[in-house]
Every structure is written in structure tokens, then in C-alpha cells.
Design an enzyme around this catalytic site. Structure first.
Site, PDB file in Angstrom:
ATOM      1  CE  LYS A 118       2.519   9.807  -7.684  1.00 20.66           C
ATOM      2  NZ  LYS A 118       2.789  10.423  -7.320  1.00 20.66           N
ATOM      3  CE  LYS A 201       1.499   2.720  -3.368  1.00 22.72           C
ATOM      4  NZ  LYS A 201       2.181   3.672  -3.949  1.00 22.72           N
ATOM      5  CE  LYS A 204       0.058  10.234   0.482  1.00 19.78           C
ATOM      6  NZ  LYS A 204       1.526  10.967   1.203  1.00 19.78           N
TER       7      LYS A 204
END
Ligand code: TYM
Length: 338
Positions: A118, A201, A204
């Protein structure tokens, strides 16, 4: 020291940082639902404090929290059987997280792959909360003395850290107070992949909406995304080994197996030899039959946000009956004067 007996208790959470995906549903929520009928107390949480480790527009956060609650309930989480909460309404989560910030080591946190993914090259500019994220997650679990945590594969490292934090706390203070939690990572769909790229993966946050099935997608959108999903030119194999090196084929078969509650072996026994032109419509039909009722029910629940808020307020009151005594005891162990 005698072994404390921990009540078999499940805790798990999902971030209200956008819509729910098929990955959340198959990797987590479906298992949350089934664990309600096993021998556990179950606590399920919208982790709004985790969500704000990256910027969330306040209106969106409130909307997404209620929509996630609707998604839980529409999928079969019963507010009668489970405690359903949003994290910020149970302040003991954040209070225990501070203690754990002082137990966890910088080096442990720096090794978290989710943080590295991230933060990317931007480590100087991400929030301090993003770095401390896993200590709050450990607090979510351990403030309930939860013994089992159902999650998808991507949360495995965070659960190992939770065990390390519990063990270090117990060791440093010479107690046997926090349980060493068991991760529950089971089934055919612990890692649902993107429909556009079988090595990524389903998420969202992927910029391509075609990469995922959202739990709010209607029947047409679901069918279209499956029809367009990336595949290879070969027919489906009859044996599991035949899926090796075929990530997109494996992903679609895993999704089918998980939706239909079958093993991958059983699915391949039925569909082995089929071309994707035959298999994809079958998968689309199955997905629509399982998911469309959930999105319809979510929409119905979202029309009554006050009802959702009532459920969350009741959940928070029930939760605090468990968390307040555990925090009090933790403070005593640490030496806080009260
Ligand atoms: P989050 O919000 O990213 O995802 C929620 C749950 O969905 C699972 N999941 C998937 N499973 C299979 N395939 C996928 N493509 C996929 N995408 C998501 C995740 O593994 C997870 O189980 N840190 C957590 C939230 C959290 C939590 C906790 C979880 C906070 N505190 C305490 C358990 C216990 C997270 O970001 O999940």
C-alpha cells in the site's frame, strides 16, 4: 499458572472503504455466516477506524459502513445470532490498540507485505495509522479474547503478527491473558483473483471495474463480466493438476466450486473437457442465482438506514459487555491506576 479457558469466539472484520466484492463474499463472509451455526460466539465488524488509514470522504465512509452492514445481513449474518458492530462505536478497540503499539516492534510492522504494497515507494507520505494498522487489527481480535478468525489468504501475515503480539504481551507481563488465535483460512476461494489478470487479487481498489464482481452488481453486469473474463484457449481439465500454470482457469473453477459449495475435484469431474464457451454461461447463471438475491436484499435494507443504525447500536452495547472487562483487566496487568 493454570491454563485460562477461553470461550470459543469468532471475530472478523471488513473495511468499509468501498463496495463489497465477490472476493470478500467468498473469502470471508460466507464463512462468517456458517460459523454462526457452529459452537462459537460470533462478532463481525465494519472496521471504520482501519478504513481511515487512507483518506475517506466522510459522507462516503458513512454510506459505505451502512452498505457493508446491509451486505453482511443480506448475506445471512443474523443480528440475533451474531454481534454486528462498527469498530468506532466500541472504543476499547482503539484503547487496546495503543497498548499494542507499545508491544509490537517497528521491525515487525516494517515486514508487513500489505503495508509495503500500500505504501509503495511513498513511505514518507503515508499515514502513521497505515503503519500501525496491524496493531489495531490485533486489538480488534484480542479485545474479545477471540479464539478463531476467518479471513482470506491475504490476511494470514496479519494474523501471525496478532499471535506474536499476544505472546509478547503474555511473556512481558508474565501472564497467560491473551489467547493465541487460530486463523481460519479454508475452502476453494481463499484467494479470488482478478477477472482480467489471474496473477492479481480481486480487489475493490483495482481501477478496472471489469476486474471484479461487486456485490451490488445486477444480473446483467455479473453475466457480462464473467463472459468477458480473461481465459486461455484450452478446454477445462478433468483433474486438479491440469489447472497448474492456468491461473485464470483455476480462478473461475474455484469461484464455481465456492459458490456451489462443491470441491474443485467434484466440479472438474462435471465440467472437465468443456470449452469456456460452455462453462462461462454455467458460471454466470450460478453466480447470478447466488448473488442477485443478496444485492436485492441489500438495496431493500439500504432504504431503511435507521434500522441499520439501530442494529449497530445494539451490537455495540452487547460488544462492550465483553470488551470493557477485558480492557479493565489489561490496564490492571499493565499497572494503570484506576
Ligand atoms: P479487507 O477489508 O481487505 O477484506 C475483508 C475480508 O475479505 C477477504 N478478501 C478476500 N478473500 C479472498 N479473495 C479475495 N480477492 C479477497 N479480498 C478480500 C480478506 O482476506 C478479509 O478476510 N485487515 C482486514 C480487516 C480487519 C480484520 C480485523 C480482519 C481489520 N481487523 C480483525 C480480521 C480480524 C482487511 O483489510 O480486510
Amino acid at each position: 499458572m493454570s491454563e485460562p479457558k477461553f470461550t470459543p469466539r469468532v471475530f472478523s472484520g471488513i473495511q468499509p472503504s468501498g463496495g463489497l466484492t465477490l472476493g470478500n463474499y467468498l473469502g470471508a463472509i460466507k464463512r462468517f455466516v456458517s460459523m454462526q451455526d457452529e459452537n462459537f460466539e460470533t462478532v463481525y465488524c465494519m472496521v471504520d477506524l482501519h478504513a481511515i488509514t487512507v483518506w475517506q470522504d466522510p459522507e462516503d465512509l458513512a454510506h459505505n459502513t451502512r452498505e457493508l452492514a446491509a451486505g453482511f445481513i443480506a448475506s445471512g449474518i443474523s443480528p440475533e445470532k451474531s454481534i454486528l458492530i462498527n469498530q468506532s462505536q466500541v472504543p476499547e478497540h482503539a484503547q487496546l490498540a495503543w497498548i499494542f503499539n507499545c508491544v509490537a516492534r517497528m521491525g515487525w510492522m516494517g515486514r508487513m507485505t500489505q503495508f509495503k504494497d500500500k505504501a509503495g515507494k511513498n513511505t514518507e507520505n503515508v499515514s502513521l495509522g497505515l503503519f500501525a494498522y496491524p496493531a489495531l487489527m490485533a486489538a480488534d481480535i484480542l479485545i474479545y479474547h477471540a479464539t478463531h478468525v476467518p479471513v482470506g489468504e491475504d490476511q494470514k501475515q496479519h494474523l501471525e503478527l496478532t499471535r506474536d503480539i499476544a505472546a509478547k504481551f503474555n511473556h512481558d507481563y508474565g501472564v497467560d491473558f491473551f489467547p493465541i488465535t487460530e486463523p481460519v483460512i479454508e475452502g476453494a476461494a481463499t484467494r479470488v483473483m482478478s477477472l482480467r489478470d489471474g496473477s492479481k487479487k480481486m480487489s475493490k481498489s483495482d481501477p478496472s471495474d471489469a476486474s471484479r464482481i461487486n456485490m451490488t452488481d445486477d444480473a446483467d453486469a455479473i453475466a457480462k463480466k464473467i463472459r468477458k473474463a480473461k481465459t486461455d484457449p484450452d478446454a477445462l481439465p478433468s483433474e486438479v493438476e491440469g489447472l497448474n500454470e492456468r491461473p485464470e482457469a483455476r480462478n473461475l473453477v474455484n469461484i464455481y466450486a465456492a459458490l456451489n459449495e462443491q470441491s474443485v475435484e467434484d466440479v472438474l469431474r462435471e465440467v472437465g473437457g468443456q470449452q469456456f464457451g460452455t462453462f462461462k454461461p454455467l458460471l454466470a447463471e450460478l453466480a447470478v442465482s447466488k448473488l442477485a438475491p443478496i444485492s436485492t436484499e441489500m438495496a431493500r435494507l439500504m432504504a431503511q438506514p435507521d434500522e441499520i443504525d439501530k442494529i449497530l447500536a445494539k451490537g455495540a452495547a452487547q460488544a462492550r459487555e465483553i470488551t470493557a472487562p477485558i480492557l479493565k483487566k489489561t490496564y490492571e496487568i499493565v499497572g494503570m491506576v484506576s
